[in-house]
Write an enzyme that holds these catalytic residues in place. Sequence first.
Site, PDB file in Angstrom:
ATOM      1  N   ASP A  14      21.653 -33.714  63.383  1.00  0.00           N
ATOM      2  CA  ASP A  14      21.522 -34.623  64.529  1.00  0.00           C
ATOM      3  C   ASP A  14      20.979 -33.934  65.783  1.00  0.00           C
ATOM      4  OD1 ASP A  14      22.607 -36.569  62.879  1.00  0.00           O
ATOM      5  OD2 ASP A  14      24.654 -36.120  63.529  1.00  0.00           O
ATOM      6  N   LYS A  17      15.792 -34.191  65.139  1.00  0.00           N
ATOM      7  CA  LYS A  17      14.650 -33.852  64.276  1.00  0.00           C
ATOM      8  C   LYS A  17      13.694 -35.037  64.135  1.00  0.00           C
ATOM      9  CE  LYS A  17      17.581 -32.923  61.023  1.00  0.00           C
ATOM     10  NZ  LYS A  17      18.836 -33.037  61.802  1.00  0.00           N
ATOM     11  N   GLY A  41      20.219 -39.354  59.080  1.00  0.00           N
ATOM     12  CA  GLY A  41      19.896 -40.503  59.923  1.00  0.00           C
ATOM     13  C   GLY A  41      19.000 -39.993  61.041  1.00  0.00           C
ATOM     14  N   HIS A  42      17.722 -40.275  60.945  1.00  0.00           N
ATOM     15  CA  HIS A  42      16.751 -39.753  61.915  1.00  0.00           C
ATOM     16  C   HIS A  42      16.264 -40.898  62.795  1.00  0.00           C
ATOM     17  CE1 HIS A  42      15.815 -36.119  59.085  1.00  0.00           C
ATOM     18  NE2 HIS A  42      17.075 -36.194  59.464  1.00  0.00           N
ATOM     19  N   GLN A 224      19.690 -32.673  57.937  1.00  0.00           N
ATOM     20  CA  GLN A 224      20.899 -31.905  58.272  1.00  0.00           C
ATOM     21  C   GLN A 224      20.530 -30.704  59.164  1.00  0.00           C
ATOM     22  OE1 GLN A 224      20.661 -32.828  54.548  1.00  0.00           O
ATOM     23  NE2 GLN A 224      21.355 -34.702  55.512  1.00  0.00           N
TER      24      GLN A 224
HETATM   25  P1  GDP Z   1      18.317 -36.185  63.766  1.00  0.00           P
HETATM   26  O1  GDP Z   1      19.255 -36.512  62.661  1.00  0.00           O
HETATM   27  O2  GDP Z   1      18.192 -34.711  63.985  1.00  0.00           O
HETATM   28  O3  GDP Z   1      16.989 -36.851  63.640  1.00  0.00           O
HETATM   29  O4  GDP Z   1      18.986 -36.765  65.096  1.00  0.00           O
HETATM   30  P2  GDP Z   1      19.667 -38.218  65.273  1.00  0.00           P
HETATM   31  O5  GDP Z   1      18.620 -39.249  65.325  1.00  0.00           O
HETATM   32  O6  GDP Z   1      20.768 -38.385  64.287  1.00  0.00           O
HETATM   33  O7  GDP Z   1      20.389 -38.018  66.663  1.00  0.00           O
HETATM   34  C1  GDP Z   1      19.696 -37.712  67.822  1.00  0.00           C
HETATM   35  C2  GDP Z   1      19.981 -38.831  68.837  1.00  0.00           C
HETATM   36  O8  GDP Z   1      19.555 -38.418  70.114  1.00  0.00           O
HETATM   37  C3  GDP Z   1      19.201 -40.112  68.555  1.00  0.00           C
HETATM   38  O9  GDP Z   1      19.962 -41.200  68.996  1.00  0.00           O
HETATM   39  C4  GDP Z   1      17.950 -39.948  69.405  1.00  0.00           C
HETATM   40  O10 GDP Z   1      17.385 -41.197  69.778  1.00  0.00           O
HETATM   41  C5  GDP Z   1      18.506 -39.238  70.599  1.00  0.00           C
HETATM   42  N1  GDP Z   1      17.604 -38.306  71.292  1.00  0.00           N
HETATM   43  C6  GDP Z   1      16.655 -37.496  70.763  1.00  0.00           C
HETATM   44  N2  GDP Z   1      16.111 -36.717  71.743  1.00  0.00           N
HETATM   45  C7  GDP Z   1      16.752 -37.050  72.890  1.00  0.00           C
HETATM   46  C8  GDP Z   1      16.665 -36.573  74.230  1.00  0.00           C
HETATM   47  O11 GDP Z   1      15.913 -35.672  74.565  1.00  0.00           O
HETATM   48  N3  GDP Z   1      17.489 -37.166  75.153  1.00  0.00           N
HETATM   49  C9  GDP Z   1      18.377 -38.133  74.818  1.00  0.00           C
HETATM   50  N4  GDP Z   1      19.159 -38.621  75.785  1.00  0.00           N
HETATM   51  N5  GDP Z   1      18.487 -38.608  73.556  1.00  0.00           N
HETATM   52  C10 GDP Z   1      17.691 -38.060  72.617  1.00  0.00           C
HETATM   53  P1  IMO Z   2      20.776 -35.517  59.833  1.00  0.00           P
HETATM   54  O1  IMO Z   2      19.593 -35.307  58.933  1.00  0.00           O
HETATM   55  C1  IMO Z   2      24.911 -34.529  60.735  1.00  0.00           C
HETATM   56  C2  IMO Z   2      27.535 -33.705  57.346  1.00  0.00           C
HETATM   57  C3  IMO Z   2      28.667 -34.677  57.082  1.00  0.00           C
HETATM   58  C4  IMO Z   2      29.718 -33.736  56.506  1.00  0.00           C
HETATM   59  C5  IMO Z   2      28.873 -32.766  55.692  1.00  0.00           C
HETATM   60  C6  IMO Z   2      28.799 -33.084  54.205  1.00  0.00           C
HETATM   61  O2  IMO Z   2      20.853 -36.855  60.438  1.00  0.00           O
HETATM   62  O3  IMO Z   2      20.881 -34.402  60.825  1.00  0.00           O
HETATM   63  P2  IMO Z   2      27.467 -34.956  52.853  1.00  0.00           P
HETATM   64  O4  IMO Z   2      27.509 -36.455  52.942  1.00  0.00           O
HETATM   65  O5  IMO Z   2      26.132 -34.370  53.098  1.00  0.00           O
HETATM   66  O6  IMO Z   2      28.092 -34.437  51.596  1.00  0.00           O
HETATM   67  O7  IMO Z   2      28.438 -34.466  54.042  1.00  0.00           O
HETATM   68  O8  IMO Z   2      27.562 -32.813  56.244  1.00  0.00           O
HETATM   69  N1  IMO Z   2      26.190 -34.302  57.407  1.00  0.00           N
HETATM   70  C7  IMO Z   2      25.501 -34.475  58.538  1.00  0.00           C
HETATM   71  N2  IMO Z   2      25.854 -34.258  59.819  1.00  0.00           N
HETATM   72  N3  IMO Z   2      23.672 -34.947  60.443  1.00  0.00           N
HETATM   73  C8  IMO Z   2      23.290 -35.152  59.170  1.00  0.00           C
HETATM   74  O9  IMO Z   2      22.020 -35.443  58.822  1.00  0.00           O
HETATM   75  C9  IMO Z   2      24.235 -34.960  58.144  1.00  0.00           C
HETATM   76  N4  IMO Z   2      24.218 -35.091  56.798  1.00  0.00           N
HETATM   77  C10 IMO Z   2      25.405 -34.671  56.365  1.00  0.00           C
HETATM   78  O10 IMO Z   2      29.095 -35.299  58.265  1.00  0.00           O
HETATM   79  O11 IMO Z   2      30.320 -33.007  57.535  1.00  0.00           O
HETATM   80 MG    MG Z   3      20.957 -37.673  62.321  1.00  0.00          MG
END
Ligand code: GDP
Ligand code: IMO
Ligand code: MG
Length: 424
Positions: A14, A17, A41-42, A224
């Site tokens: 999270d 990416k 979840g991207h 991840q």
């Molecule tokens: P990922 O799994 O690495 O793709 O990240 P996620 O999408 O799960 O979580 C990142 C969250 O931060 C999402 O809700 C994005 O919309 C948000 N986000 C990404 N870059 C920024 C930023 O620079 N500022 C803020 N406030 N939110 C951001």
């Molecule tokens: P993105 O790509 C954050 C975490 C879970 C748990 C551990 C193992 O959005 O960054 P799993 O279901 O993979 O067996 O769970 O890994 N986890 C993540 N945490 N971002 C993710 O993906 C994750 N995918 C798995 O919360 O701690």
């Molecule tokens: Mg994510």
Amino acid sequence: MGKNKAVIGCQWGDEGKGKIVDLLAADADIIARFQGGANAGHTIIVDDKKYILHLIPSGIIHPGKTCCIGNGVVLDPFGLREELDVLTGQGIDYRGRLWISPATNLVLPYHKLIDAVQEKNRGTGSLGTTKRGIGPAYVDKVARQGIRVVDLFSPDRLRRRLDYQRKIKEPYLAGSDDERSDLDRTCEELLGMVDLFRPLVTDISRMLYQAHGEGKTILYEGAQGSMLDVDLGTYPFATSSNTTIGGVLTGLGIGVRMIDEVVGVVKAYSTRVGAGPFPTELVDDKGERLRTEGDEYGATTGRPRRCGWLDLVALRHAVRINGVDSLAITKLDVLDGLDEVKVCTAYELDGQRFPEVPLDLARLGHVKPVYETLPGWKEDSTGQTSFGSLAVNAREYLNFIADDLKVDICIVSTGAKRQETIMI
Ligand code: GDP
Ligand code: IMO
Ligand code: MG
């Protein structure tokens, strides 16, 4: 900057990416996922439209870009169908530009059921998985009993393999009234998806090799984060795949020379979802502030993310194991308005100080963070598009990170939207 970039999360997932891949995809021809599954979840926000991708590469948002799902991914076919429907509803046409490796292992309903049962059985030691069936699917893959995309095209083989699954998964499935335990139903549903899959399946390794030879640009999208890597992360509190750079090679079937640059994505502070050691976690109002300001709730499960200060010790590990060439620092804006910002520069364990993670990463649960305190900034970073317009203290914070990690910053993200970005 290098041509073919790999985008790798450097913390516990999270990091943002999705947003970084979306930005870099503008200059790429092909975007490829190499590991993980729908546990990811991207999030991408373009013109107030929000897209959350779980299995499909984030490049799909860009019209005309080719997207690949490699053999290293574990693919939930029902999840994929749902994601494609959502995308179609959002006006994204994936036809002719999404490709899947025949060697990709499937995550089936019984994997999710087993994931849930195993989590329950772990009791207080539960890992906090996403319950997307990821672990059980990778177990089947490594045990050479998985069901792969290619099996969909041989109904007899599919039935035989599912019969074997019925036998070995009996302790979980027999007597269960959960519909996910019904393998006959799974089999029939899978056979009903053959027409969806047939036009999507191709030899990804060959396709990428050929594209590379033609001078096309490939972007590799990690899921991840490095600290969740099954070998190099905080095992057993990890996911079940190699989230780090090696996963790109094996998860797509490419050679090392097809990666020119490793972009490490680093959130300006730390978060973690699920259980496991997290030295800089703040279980106070400061942590709550980060969660609220950063909207730190899981994009896949909606769970509140644990929040804390930036951990340079963990980041040094991530930089080393991935060979990170450049940093994309996200969510700087979330730190706006703080009087001071802390950064963990070492761990203390048994009265001694360590600049690196312990050999046994499980011991991360026992370390005490040693902090350096930097002055905060009151100015608003949100939406800034040039480094020079950031507050002096914000720039110093960023430089402090780059100096410590000895890696240059290539991107600073100052908001969730595509244009809220500083390209350096
Ligand atoms: P990922 O799994 O690495 O793709 O990240 P996620 O999408 O799960 O979580 C990142 C969250 O931060 C999402 O809700 C994005 O919309 C948000 N986000 C990404 N870059 C920024 C930023 O620079 N500022 C803020 N406030 N939110 C951001
Ligand atoms: P993105 O790509 C954050 C975490 C879970 C748990 C551990 C193992 O959005 O960054 P799993 O279901 O993979 O067996 O769970 O890994 N986890 C993540 N945490 N971002 C993710 O993906 C994750 N995918 C798995 O919360 O701690
Ligand atoms: Mg994510």
